[in-house]
Design a protein around this motif. Structure first.
Motif, PDB file in Angstrom:
ATOM      1  N   MET A 120      79.427  43.037 -51.532  1.00 18.73           N
ATOM      2  CA  MET A 120      80.030  41.789 -51.925  1.00 18.73           C
ATOM      3  C   MET A 120      79.005  40.947 -52.680  1.00 18.73           C
ATOM      4  O   MET A 120      77.833  40.949 -52.347  1.00 18.73           O
ATOM      5  CB  MET A 120      80.497  41.027 -50.689  1.00 18.73           C
ATOM      6  CG  MET A 120      81.954  40.704 -50.748  1.00 18.73           C
ATOM      7  SD  MET A 120      82.555  39.477 -49.574  1.00 18.73           S
ATOM      8  CE  MET A 120      82.537  40.302 -48.039  1.00 18.73           C
ATOM      9  N   GLU A 121      79.494  40.211 -53.620  1.00 23.09           N
ATOM     10  CA  GLU A 121      78.604  39.355 -54.391  1.00 23.09           C
ATOM     11  C   GLU A 121      78.231  38.108 -53.589  1.00 23.09           C
ATOM     12  O   GLU A 121      79.005  37.633 -52.769  1.00 23.09           O
ATOM     13  CB  GLU A 121      79.300  38.922 -55.680  1.00 23.09           C
ATOM     14  CG  GLU A 121      79.498  40.049 -56.655  1.00 23.09           C
ATOM     15  CD  GLU A 121      80.052  39.548 -57.970  1.00 23.09           C
ATOM     16  OE1 GLU A 121      79.650  38.445 -58.407  1.00 23.09           O
ATOM     17  OE2 GLU A 121      80.878  40.252 -58.549  1.00 23.09           O
ATOM     18  N   PRO A 122      77.038  37.593 -53.813  1.00 22.66           N
ATOM     19  CA  PRO A 122      76.605  36.390 -53.084  1.00 22.66           C
ATOM     20  C   PRO A 122      77.517  35.191 -53.314  1.00 22.66           C
ATOM     21  O   PRO A 122      77.714  34.370 -52.421  1.00 22.66           O
ATOM     22  CB  PRO A 122      75.207  36.121 -53.624  1.00 22.66           C
ATOM     23  CG  PRO A 122      74.755  37.398 -54.229  1.00 22.66           C
ATOM     24  CD  PRO A 122      75.974  38.137 -54.643  1.00 22.66           C
ATOM     25  N   THR A 123      78.093  35.087 -54.499  1.00 22.42           N
ATOM     26  CA  THR A 123      78.985  33.963 -54.791  1.00 22.42           C
ATOM     27  C   THR A 123      80.217  34.000 -53.892  1.00 22.42           C
ATOM     28  O   THR A 123      80.664  32.964 -53.386  1.00 22.42           O
ATOM     29  CB  THR A 123      79.432  34.003 -56.266  1.00 22.42           C
ATOM     30  OG1 THR A 123      78.285  34.145 -57.092  1.00 22.42           O
ATOM     31  CG2 THR A 123      80.202  32.767 -56.640  1.00 22.42           C
ATOM     32  N   VAL A 124      80.771  35.184 -53.667  1.00 22.58           N
ATOM     33  CA  VAL A 124      81.943  35.348 -52.810  1.00 22.58           C
ATOM     34  C   VAL A 124      81.595  34.962 -51.381  1.00 22.58           C
ATOM     35  O   VAL A 124      82.366  34.280 -50.702  1.00 22.58           O
ATOM     36  CB  VAL A 124      82.479  36.793 -52.888  1.00 22.58           C
ATOM     37  CG1 VAL A 124      83.600  37.016 -51.888  1.00 22.58           C
ATOM     38  CG2 VAL A 124      82.940  37.119 -54.294  1.00 22.58           C
ATOM     39  N   VAL A 125      80.435  35.371 -50.922  1.00 22.18           N
ATOM     40  CA  VAL A 125      79.996  35.054 -49.562  1.00 22.18           C
ATOM     41  C   VAL A 125      79.856  33.540 -49.384  1.00 22.18           C
ATOM     42  O   VAL A 125      80.273  32.982 -48.360  1.00 22.18           O
ATOM     43  CB  VAL A 125      78.671  35.777 -49.237  1.00 22.18           C
ATOM     44  CG1 VAL A 125      78.123  35.329 -47.901  1.00 22.18           C
ATOM     45  CG2 VAL A 125      78.863  37.288 -49.271  1.00 22.18           C
ATOM     46  N   VAL A 126      79.292  32.875 -50.371  1.00 22.70           N
ATOM     47  CA  VAL A 126      79.110  31.424 -50.300  1.00 22.70           C
ATOM     48  C   VAL A 126      80.466  30.723 -50.275  1.00 22.70           C
ATOM     49  O   VAL A 126      80.696  29.817 -49.467  1.00 22.70           O
ATOM     50  CB  VAL A 126      78.244  30.922 -51.476  1.00 22.70           C
ATOM     51  CG1 VAL A 126      78.262  29.410 -51.562  1.00 22.70           C
ATOM     52  CG2 VAL A 126      76.825  31.432 -51.343  1.00 22.70           C
ATOM     53  N   VAL A 127      81.376  31.143 -51.140  1.00 20.89           N
ATOM     54  CA  VAL A 127      82.701  30.525 -51.196  1.00 20.89           C
ATOM     55  C   VAL A 127      83.449  30.735 -49.884  1.00 20.89           C
ATOM     56  O   VAL A 127      84.049  29.803 -49.341  1.00 20.89           O
ATOM     57  CB  VAL A 127      83.507  31.054 -52.404  1.00 20.89           C
ATOM     58  CG1 VAL A 127      84.964  30.616 -52.330  1.00 20.89           C
ATOM     59  CG2 VAL A 127      82.881  30.613 -53.706  1.00 20.89           C
ATOM     60  N   VAL A 128      83.415  31.940 -49.357  1.00 21.66           N
ATOM     61  CA  VAL A 128      84.084  32.232 -48.086  1.00 21.66           C
ATOM     62  C   VAL A 128      83.452  31.417 -46.962  1.00 21.66           C
ATOM     63  O   VAL A 128      84.156  30.890 -46.092  1.00 21.66           O
ATOM     64  CB  VAL A 128      84.038  33.744 -47.780  1.00 21.66           C
ATOM     65  CG1 VAL A 128      84.488  34.037 -46.359  1.00 21.66           C
ATOM     66  CG2 VAL A 128      84.892  34.507 -48.771  1.00 21.66           C
ATOM     67  N   GLY A 129      82.142  31.281 -46.977  1.00 25.44           N
ATOM     68  CA  GLY A 129      81.463  30.471 -45.966  1.00 25.44           C
ATOM     69  C   GLY A 129      81.851  29.011 -46.027  1.00 25.44           C
ATOM     70  O   GLY A 129      82.101  28.368 -44.999  1.00 25.44           O
ATOM     71  N   ILE A 130      81.940  28.459 -47.226  1.00 24.09           N
ATOM     72  CA  ILE A 130      82.328  27.057 -47.392  1.00 24.09           C
ATOM     73  C   ILE A 130      83.771  26.839 -46.947  1.00 24.09           C
ATOM     74  O   ILE A 130      84.077  25.881 -46.233  1.00 24.09           O
ATOM     75  CB  ILE A 130      82.114  26.603 -48.855  1.00 24.09           C
ATOM     76  CG1 ILE A 130      80.620  26.535 -49.156  1.00 24.09           C
ATOM     77  CG2 ILE A 130      82.796  25.258 -49.119  1.00 24.09           C
ATOM     78  CD1 ILE A 130      80.287  26.294 -50.609  1.00 24.09           C
ATOM     79  N   VAL A 131      84.666  27.741 -47.333  1.00 22.12           N
ATOM     80  CA  VAL A 131      86.070  27.628 -46.924  1.00 22.12           C
ATOM     81  C   VAL A 131      86.182  27.736 -45.405  1.00 22.12           C
ATOM     82  O   VAL A 131      86.925  26.983 -44.773  1.00 22.12           O
ATOM     83  CB  VAL A 131      86.931  28.695 -47.628  1.00 22.12           C
ATOM     84  CG1 VAL A 131      88.325  28.769 -47.030  1.00 22.12           C
ATOM     85  CG2 VAL A 131      87.013  28.410 -49.121  1.00 22.12           C
TER      86      VAL A 131
END
Length: 82
Positions: free
Chosen positions: A1-12
């Motif tokens: 998974m890309e780091p951007t996806v992980v960050v977005v999922v974490g914020i949500v």
């Protein structure tokens, strides 16, 4: 998974948990709700977390002015008397 996806999922995820915690805290601190109403609102938020927390945040303690207790929420006006 890309780091951007992980960050977005974490914020949500944090926003989701924060909305649940806020809704339950506000339910517990609302003085106009009786014990039954607090239990019902809390159960709705826990059982249906997304819908329940959105309903609480948008509708507040008594959507459409409905309550579960015996008490009338609105004072009777003089025109309501017989």
């Amino acid at each position: 998974m890309e780091p951007t996806v992980v960050v977005v999922v974490g914020i949500v995820g944090l926003l989701y948990v924060g909305a649940l915690a806020y809704a339950i805290a506000q339910i517990a601190r609302t003085p106009s709700l009786n014990r039954l109403e607090k239990w019902v609102w809390s159960a709705v938020v826990v059982i249906f977390p997304l819908i329940g927390s959105i309903a609480w945040l948008v509708g507040g303690p008594h959507p459409f002015g409905l309550g579960l207790g015996d008490q009338s929420r609105l004072p009777a006006s003089s025109s309501d008397r017989f």
